[in-house]
Design a protein around this motif. Structure first.
Motif, PDB file in Angstrom:
ATOM      1  N   SER A 218       0.845  -1.184   0.000  1.00 27.42           N
ATOM      2  CA  SER A 218       0.000   0.000   0.000  1.00 27.42           C
ATOM      3  C   SER A 218       0.883   1.238   0.000  1.00 27.42           C
ATOM      4  O   SER A 218       2.082   1.151   0.246  1.00 27.42           O
ATOM      5  CB  SER A 218      -0.889  -0.001   1.236  1.00 27.42           C
ATOM      6  OG  SER A 218      -0.117   0.350   2.367  1.00 27.42           O
ATOM      7  N   LYS A 222       2.645  -0.683   3.649  1.00 29.53           N
ATOM      8  CA  LYS A 222       2.198  -1.938   4.273  1.00 29.53           C
ATOM      9  C   LYS A 222       2.181  -3.041   3.215  1.00 29.53           C
ATOM     10  O   LYS A 222       1.629  -2.860   2.136  1.00 29.53           O
ATOM     11  CB  LYS A 222       0.788  -1.756   4.834  1.00 29.53           C
ATOM     12  CG  LYS A 222       0.743  -1.217   6.238  1.00 29.53           C
ATOM     13  CD  LYS A 222      -0.509  -1.724   6.937  1.00 29.53           C
ATOM     14  CE  LYS A 222      -0.455  -1.584   8.434  1.00 29.53           C
ATOM     15  NZ  LYS A 222      -0.032  -0.287   8.924  1.00 29.53           N
ATOM     16  N   ILE A 224       1.029  -6.121   1.101  1.00 27.09           N
ATOM     17  CA  ILE A 224      -0.267  -6.724   0.792  1.00 27.09           C
ATOM     18  C   ILE A 224      -0.064  -8.140   0.261  1.00 27.09           C
ATOM     19  O   ILE A 224      -0.746  -9.068   0.640  1.00 27.09           O
ATOM     20  CB  ILE A 224      -1.034  -5.872  -0.246  1.00 27.09           C
ATOM     21  CG1 ILE A 224      -1.370  -4.504   0.348  1.00 27.09           C
ATOM     22  CG2 ILE A 224      -2.307  -6.580  -0.700  1.00 27.09           C
ATOM     23  CD1 ILE A 224      -1.906  -3.503  -0.653  1.00 27.09           C
ATOM     24  N   GLU A 231       4.417 -12.061   4.254  1.00 26.93           N
ATOM     25  CA  GLU A 231       4.199 -10.629   4.082  1.00 26.93           C
ATOM     26  C   GLU A 231       4.542  -9.846   5.352  1.00 26.93           C
ATOM     27  O   GLU A 231       5.123  -8.774   5.288  1.00 26.93           O
ATOM     28  CB  GLU A 231       2.745 -10.322   3.691  1.00 26.93           C
ATOM     29  CG  GLU A 231       2.407 -10.599   2.242  1.00 26.93           C
ATOM     30  CD  GLU A 231       2.002 -12.051   2.034  1.00 26.93           C
ATOM     31  OE1 GLU A 231       1.961 -12.814   3.017  1.00 26.93           O
ATOM     32  OE2 GLU A 231       1.744 -12.422   0.869  1.00 26.93           O
ATOM     33  N   HIS A 232       4.165 -10.399   6.475  1.00 24.77           N
ATOM     34  CA  HIS A 232       4.361  -9.630   7.707  1.00 24.77           C
ATOM     35  C   HIS A 232       5.833  -9.474   8.050  1.00 24.77           C
ATOM     36  O   HIS A 232       6.266  -8.455   8.541  1.00 24.77           O
ATOM     37  CB  HIS A 232       3.582 -10.269   8.852  1.00 24.77           C
ATOM     38  CG  HIS A 232       2.100 -10.193   8.607  1.00 24.77           C
ATOM     39  ND1 HIS A 232       1.375 -11.289   8.171  1.00 24.77           N
ATOM     40  CD2 HIS A 232       1.244  -9.159   8.667  1.00 24.77           C
ATOM     41  CE1 HIS A 232       0.122 -10.919   8.001  1.00 24.77           C
ATOM     42  NE2 HIS A 232       0.002  -9.641   8.295  1.00 24.77           N
ATOM     43  N   ALA A 235       7.641  -6.519   6.219  1.00 26.33           N
ATOM     44  CA  ALA A 235       7.151  -5.158   6.411  1.00 26.33           C
ATOM     45  C   ALA A 235       8.259  -4.130   6.206  1.00 26.33           C
ATOM     46  O   ALA A 235       8.057  -3.098   5.566  1.00 26.33           O
ATOM     47  CB  ALA A 235       6.548  -5.025   7.806  1.00 26.33           C
ATOM     48  N   LYS A 316      -3.436   3.907   6.456  1.00 26.11           N
ATOM     49  CA  LYS A 316      -2.672   2.784   6.988  1.00 26.11           C
ATOM     50  C   LYS A 316      -3.472   1.487   6.973  1.00 26.11           C
ATOM     51  O   LYS A 316      -3.105   0.513   7.631  1.00 26.11           O
ATOM     52  CB  LYS A 316      -2.201   3.112   8.414  1.00 26.11           C
ATOM     53  CG  LYS A 316      -1.262   4.298   8.421  1.00 26.11           C
ATOM     54  CD  LYS A 316      -0.374   4.301   9.626  1.00 26.11           C
ATOM     55  CE  LYS A 316       0.744   5.301   9.430  1.00 26.11           C
ATOM     56  NZ  LYS A 316       1.301   5.739  10.692  1.00 26.11           N
ATOM     57  N   ASP A 318      -4.857  -1.999   6.456  1.00 23.80           N
ATOM     58  CA  ASP A 318      -4.138  -3.246   6.187  1.00 23.80           C
ATOM     59  C   ASP A 318      -4.983  -4.130   5.278  1.00 23.80           C
ATOM     60  O   ASP A 318      -6.017  -4.643   5.686  1.00 23.80           O
ATOM     61  CB  ASP A 318      -3.847  -3.966   7.507  1.00 23.80           C
ATOM     62  CG  ASP A 318      -3.024  -5.215   7.276  1.00 23.80           C
ATOM     63  OD1 ASP A 318      -2.722  -5.513   6.094  1.00 23.80           O
ATOM     64  OD2 ASP A 318      -2.686  -5.888   8.262  1.00 23.80           O
ATOM     65  N   THR A 320      -4.172  -6.965   3.760  1.00 26.35           N
ATOM     66  CA  THR A 320      -3.909  -8.404   3.679  1.00 26.35           C
ATOM     67  C   THR A 320      -5.146  -9.211   4.037  1.00 26.35           C
ATOM     68  O   THR A 320      -5.404 -10.253   3.461  1.00 26.35           O
ATOM     69  CB  THR A 320      -2.755  -8.805   4.620  1.00 26.35           C
ATOM     70  OG1 THR A 320      -2.903  -8.090   5.843  1.00 26.35           O
ATOM     71  CG2 THR A 320      -1.419  -8.485   4.005  1.00 26.35           C
ATOM     72  N   SER A 321      -5.927  -8.674   4.979  1.00 21.09           N
ATOM     73  CA  SER A 321      -7.105  -9.433   5.394  1.00 21.09           C
ATOM     74  C   SER A 321      -8.097  -9.576   4.242  1.00 21.09           C
ATOM     75  O   SER A 321      -8.751 -10.605   4.104  1.00 21.09           O
ATOM     76  CB  SER A 321      -7.771  -8.725   6.575  1.00 21.09           C
ATOM     77  OG  SER A 321      -8.110  -7.411   6.200  1.00 21.09           O
TER      78      SER A 321
END
Lengths: 647, 510
Positions: A218, A222, A224, A231-232, A235, A316, A318, A320-321
């Protein structure tokens, strides 16, 4: 959430100028009419608007992975989303004015939308919040036993299994694997979908050595999506990519490419979404950029472009969800970037079929298309058997690619008939359509696209009618036969054109003669390894938006050789279609691996591969023969009369 | 030449040199900057250019540790990187506009050229940094050297860098004069005589006719450097035009000198301001003996036929100009340059500084050469000029071509006057084709593949011109055939004929 779902604010999805207020498919015209005066709304109302569409969006996502979920899971999902709604209500940022501005910018896309679609779109989106859910869960209850614990995505099955390296398209270690039978259609099927090497991050040596990375992040940095690694854990790396992009942006410019040795870093900025590819695969910049566009398109297909509003509301945010469980969709798309010519030709391919067979399939699809179906596609794997669009509506080849990739990589579609919201990014990136998907057998599936969110039963009936006809006219049997026979085999060029069976009763002139049958070899015209040894070709028809690619044959046997040839085609395509000065007319290219001959005319493009020692004059003759051959069998290899991309 | 015009130039191009071993603590970032053009750009802007460059060098090393960042392509600018010496980077930022279709490799060769010339005269930048850790020494030298170098590119108020119109040129290569057997023998004997003048000391010579190389016994790298300098400043054309010569054709020759002066005048004070303000190394506080080998109109031909300049200063007592010196890359030896010119002929003699006793020794050597070799030089000049076909000597009618022998750093091309007859479309298309070939070549370098790339590309462009690129055994041929037949066979045949007649069949297929 449900309290919101019946109000109309989700109309923010549609362009007010395009809406037909007289449409009776709009259940609440008055409310909508009020809302159309958007700028007059009090500012406080607009955040709701946004939230509504976001919720709708999140719900779409939930429903995608819905079909195999237990009712309890549904409830959980609902609770979670309700929390999300409450939370977002507390942080409204966007004013209505800016919203409608953005919608206005999308006007050009909406122009392509059929009038009835315009009328319905707002209603559809609004209702989708609940009705899609209902539909999918109903489908589940009715059609198949529940299998709790599976979200329906192939990617979640054993994606961490140790042996998956052998299928890693861009890595070298699979390249010794030879394909035993060169006529196996789509030997890439052995590839395993899903996330690779999730344990890696940017500190891992193995991660750094991967040949081709894809990242979606993003604008706040962040992560994605990342092809490799978690992914985490990425970061920090993601933030670095963001920093590079914004640093250049602050200087009043936009970064496109960074080159370092064999590595290229390609950047694509799509509003609040940044896409980056880091590759040492020697593909040209234009190709890599096109691949990022497809990746973005795939994301839009799942979410619609209204996901941008999430970022307007909360930079900000997120994401990914929202894409949870879609790893398999992206990894299968990325995989196809290394074998499917449709990804760079921007054309689709058809399963070879006798003209009458395809006609039969087309007729029944046409029949159905009249009644509320926007597009009807009958497909076998990634190839089109037939497709029909409602009046004036047309389907872009990229949309076909992304749609079929989405369906084939999502396990849930295989196991039950499904009704799922999808967006066709080239058709209308702002709005969802509804896809009814049903597999007739393991390879062959039907997609019925509609604008109406409650058309499930209607489409189910349509499918039954279609299935009936397909069975009666043995279309499905012919499809299986075509899969076994394959498409155009260059050995068939051996046959003297005059002696080729005129009626084409057999498949593309088959049964094929052996290599040492008379005629061809006697001519010394085509022979494997000979002076004019044709190895492979791709023919793209400009008007039809379709291409045909010959079957791989000796000496392009191994996956490694096939991929190398694919990359060579990709390069010559990019070289021929330079944005500034192209397209060129002809190109002859000889290196240590091949002779490639490319011929671009207003009607068609031919890409032919020969032995590197091929004689130019003979190669040109062979190209002319290939073109003639394609014309001779165009009834069987192309879908004629569909012209899906001309309006 | 007002402020506005200066701004135009600064808009179009930025060039910086920075040292990644310096200024690594916060607040000291300015220390990294060794050179920045335009110097009057705000320091914050300079720092941001260098910050981005450094950031991307670091970033790309994650994936490509051996070959970090080479180029950044943005929508409006290209940033071309060149790591001139370990941790000393040169970055050129050029703006993309309609005429500005660059080939990255051609721009990088400009950076490479200015650096190798710099090293030839001043030694490595790193050595200068080490000698004066404040950075003052290296900054002063870089500033005047690069500014003098850039002035050659100025046309009117703008810097005209190599663009698509130079697609049939290869910077950093030698252009040779083709000589007959007898002429070659005479040149050989002249060289022998010159060497004998130097006595026992090992000396080198480089003989040129007009802007073309005739013979040399220098290493290839040193030959290219000295040849480049000679064409820029020493050959008869360079002397008469101050800057330009036909083989490095630049439009508006006359504008060069004036704009050069303006450029220096305008940016000079700004630079001094900058150096003062950065306070690391005030330019004027140190009294460095400043040598500006690329300064214009400083070379002239003396009565004795030797070229003289006071660039290297004058003897305090006699006021005789100090003899110029260069460093040889190959032997890392410091050499005096003695250049003798007779009409089109220029003979450059290099004598080790260590073996000559100062200016007196030089004077004696000159005397020797005049006595023993001047007659031979007259004869050689006469023979060469008789055999020379003039500017268009290497024109091949119907062809526009560039032939490069990468192993020997030699190129030959259609004369610039003939290349200008090509349409813009053809030249742009060729430029793109060369860009593609550059990347193919780059890849085979990365692979360290011992076998050299063999490649043949023939493209029929939209405007019906044939564009041809051939690579074979380290040789390259690029060609544009306009107004030619449609068939591929015709184009191949044309290449074949050319190859047979002018390349000893190097590009022939059989």
């Amino acid at each position: 959430m449900s309290s919101n779902s019946n109000s109309s604010p989700a109309s923010s999805f549609s362009d007010k100028d395009d809406r037909d207020p007289n449409s009776d498919s709009n259940p609440e015209p008055e409310t909508l009419a009020e809302l159309e005066t958007g700028p007059e709304l009090e500012p406080n109302a607009s955040p709701d608007l946004i939230d509504q569409s976001l919720d709708a969006l999140e719900n779409q996502l939930a429903s995608i992975s819905m079909s195999s979920r237990s009712p309890t899971a549904l409830d959980d999902e609902e609770e979670l989303q309700e929390e999300e709604t409450e939370q977002s209500l507390e942080e409204p940022i966007i004013r209505n004015g800016s919203l409608s501005e953005e919608i206005g910018a999308e006007g050009s896309i909406n122009e392509h939308v059929e009038s009835n679609w315009k009328a319905e779109s707002s209603g559809v989106i609004k209702e989708s919040v609940s009705s899609v859910w209902r539909n999918t869960s109903e489908v589940d209850e009715v059609e198949r036993p529940l299998s709790p614990g599976s979200s329906g995505y192939a990617g979640e099955r054993g994606s961490t299994s140790g042996g998956d390296e052998i299928n890693d398209d861009d890595e070298d270690n699979n390249e010794v694997r030879e394909v035993q039978n060169d006529s196996v259609p789509g030997s890439h099927d052995q590839w395993v979908s899903g996330k690779r090497h999730p344990d890696e991050d940017d500190a891992s040596v193995s991660w750094r050595k991967r040949k081709k990375h894809f990242f979606i992040l993003s604008h706040s940095g962040k992560p994605i999506y990342s092809r490799y690694g978690d992914e985490h854990k990425l970061a920090g790396f993601s933030a670095t990519l963001q920093a590079i992009i914004s640093f250049v942006e602050n200087g009043g410019d936009r970064v496109k490419l960074v080159r370092a040795g064999k590595h290229q870093v390609v950047f694509l900025v799509k509003g609040p979404i940044y896409l980056v590819c880091i590759s040492c695969t020697e593909e040209p910049y234009e190709s890599l950029k096109g691949q990022l566009e497809l990746l973005y398109g795939q994301m839009i297909l799942i979410l619609t472009k209204s996901v941008n509003r999430c970022f307007e509301r909360n930079p900000k945010f997120d994401m990914t969800s929202l894409l949870g469980g879609t790893d398999a969709v992206f990894s299968s798309l990325i995989h196809s970037l290394s074998w499917n010519p449709a990804t760079f030709l921007h054309a689709y391919s058809c399963l070879p079929l006798a003209y009458a067979t395809r006609q039969a399939a087309g007729a029944i699809l046409q029949d159905v298309a009249g009644s509320g179906v926007l597009f009807a596609l009958l497909m076998c794997k990634h190839k089109v058997i037939s497709l029909v669009g409602a009046q004036k509506a047309s389907l872009h080849p990229d949309d076909i690619l992304l749609l079929s990739n989405f369906i084939m990589s999502s396990e849930s579609f295989r196991t039950s008939e499904s009704f799922s919201p999808i967006c066709l990014p080239r058709y209308n990136p702002m709005a969802f359509l509804y896809a009814y998907v049903h597999y007739f057998d393991i390879d062959t599936y039907l997609i019925l696209l509609t604008t109406s969110s409650d058309a499930f039963y209607h489409l189910k009936d349509s499918r039954i009618r279609i299935e009936d006809v397909l069975l009666k006219s043995n279309v499905l049997g012919e499809v299986q036969r075509s899969l076994i026979d394959g498409g155009m085999h260059i050995e068939d060029l051996l046959i003297d054109p005059t002696s080729r069976p005129g009626a084409m009763s057999s498949h593309l002139g088959q049964p094929r003669p052996g290599i040492n049958s008379s005629g061809g070899v006697a001519n010394g015209f085509v022979g494997v390894g000979g002076p004019a040894g044709l190895w492979h070709f791709i023919y793209r028809s400009i008007y039809l938006d379709q291409y045909v690619s010959s079957e791989f044959s000796s000496p392009i046997n191994s996956l490694r050789q096939q991929k190398r040839l694919y990359r060579a085609y990709q390069r010559i395509y990019a070289s021929m279609h330079d944005k500034g000065i192209g397209p060129h007319k002809t190109q002859f290219r000889r290196d240590e691996n091949y002779v490639l001959l490319c011929w671009v005319t207003p009607d068609f493009e031919l890409y032919a591969t020969f032995d590197p020692l091929a004689d130019k004059a003979l190669a040109i003759k062979v190209c002319n023969r290939v073109c003639q051959w394609v014309k001779d069998v165009e009834n069987e290899i192309f879908l004629l009369g569909a012209s899906p991309f001309s309006w | 030449m007002g402020v506005a015009s200066e701004k135009d130039a600064s808009e179009a191009m930025k060039l910086c040199v920075f040292d990644l071993r310096r200024g690594q603590t916060e607040g000291q970032e300015l220390d990294k900057i060794l050179f920045f053009y335009p110097a009057d750009l705000p320091l914050s802007t300079q720092l941001s250019v260098i910050g981005l460059s450094e950031g991307l060098v670091t970033f790309t090393r994650i994936f490509s540790p051996e070959a970090p960042c080479e180029v950044i392509e943005a929508e409006r600018h290209s940033h071309v990187f060149y790591e001139a010496e370990p941790d000393i980077w040169m970055v050129m930022v050029v703006e993309k506009e309609s005429e500005a279709i660059w080939r990255v490799d051609a721009l990088r060769r400009v950076l490479k050229e200015v650096h190798t010339l710099f090293v030839m005269f001043h030694g490595s930048a790193r050595a200068l940094v080490d000698r004066d850790p404040s950075g003052g020494l290296v900054r002063t030298h870089l500033y005047y050297f690069i500014m003098d170098f850039l002035s050659d590119f100025s046309i009117g108020t703008k810097l005209q860098l190599p663009n698509f119109r130079d697609s049939l040129k290869e910077r950093g290569t030698l252009q040779m004069l083709t000589v007959g057997r007898e002429a070659a023998i005479e040149v050989q004997s002249l060289v022998a005589v010159l060497e004998s003048c130097a006595g026992d000391t090992l000396c080198y010579s480089l003989t040129m006719f007009q802007d073309l190389l005739v013979s040399t016994n220098l290493s290839p790298i040193d030959t290219v450097n000295l040849f480049t300098y000679a064409v820029l400043r020493l050959t008869p054309l360079a002397l008469s035009h101050g800057a330009s010569s036909w083989s490095h054709s630049r439009k508006a020759d006359t504008a060069c000198n004036t704009s050069t002066g303006a450029l220096l005048l305008n940016s000079g004070p700004a630079a001094e301001q900058y150096y003062n303000s950065s306070d690391a190394s005030p330019l004027l506080r140190h009294n460095y003996p400043l040598v500006r080998p690329l300064q214009h109109s400083k070379w002239s031909k003396g009565k004795d036929g030797f070229l003289t300049t006071d660039i290297w200063g004058r003897d305090v007592n006699s006021l005789v100009p100090t003899c110029p010196t260069i460093w040889l890359r190959q032997t890392e030896e410091k050499m005096y340059i003695l250049a003798y010119q007779h009409r089109g002929l220029t003979v450059i003699l290099l004598i080790p500084v260590s073996s000559v006793s100062g200016e007196q020794g030089i004077a004696m050597l000159k005397q020797q050469i005049l006595e023993n070799a001047s007659l031979k030089m007259l004869k050689v000049e006469e023979r060469l000029s008789r055999g020379w076909g003039g500017e268009n000597a290497y024109h091949v009618s119907g062809y526009r071509y560039l032939l490069v022998d990468g192993d020997r750093y030699i190129s030959r091309a259609s004369p610039p006057g003939k290349v200008t007859t090509l349409t813009k479309d053809s030249l742009v298309a060729l430029s793109k084709l060369r860009e593609e070939v550059d990347s193919i070549k780059g890849r085979s370098v990365c692979d360290n593949s011992c076998h050299e790339k063999d490649l043949e590309i023939s493209i029929r462009a939209k405007n019906n011109a044939w564009l041809i690129a051939r690579l074979t055994r380290g040789k390259e041929l690029y060609m544009v055939l306009e107004k030619s037949n449609e068939t591929l066979l015709y184009a191949s045949e044309a290449v074949e004929k050319f190859s047979e007649r002018y390349c000893n069949g190097a590009f022939s297929l059989d």
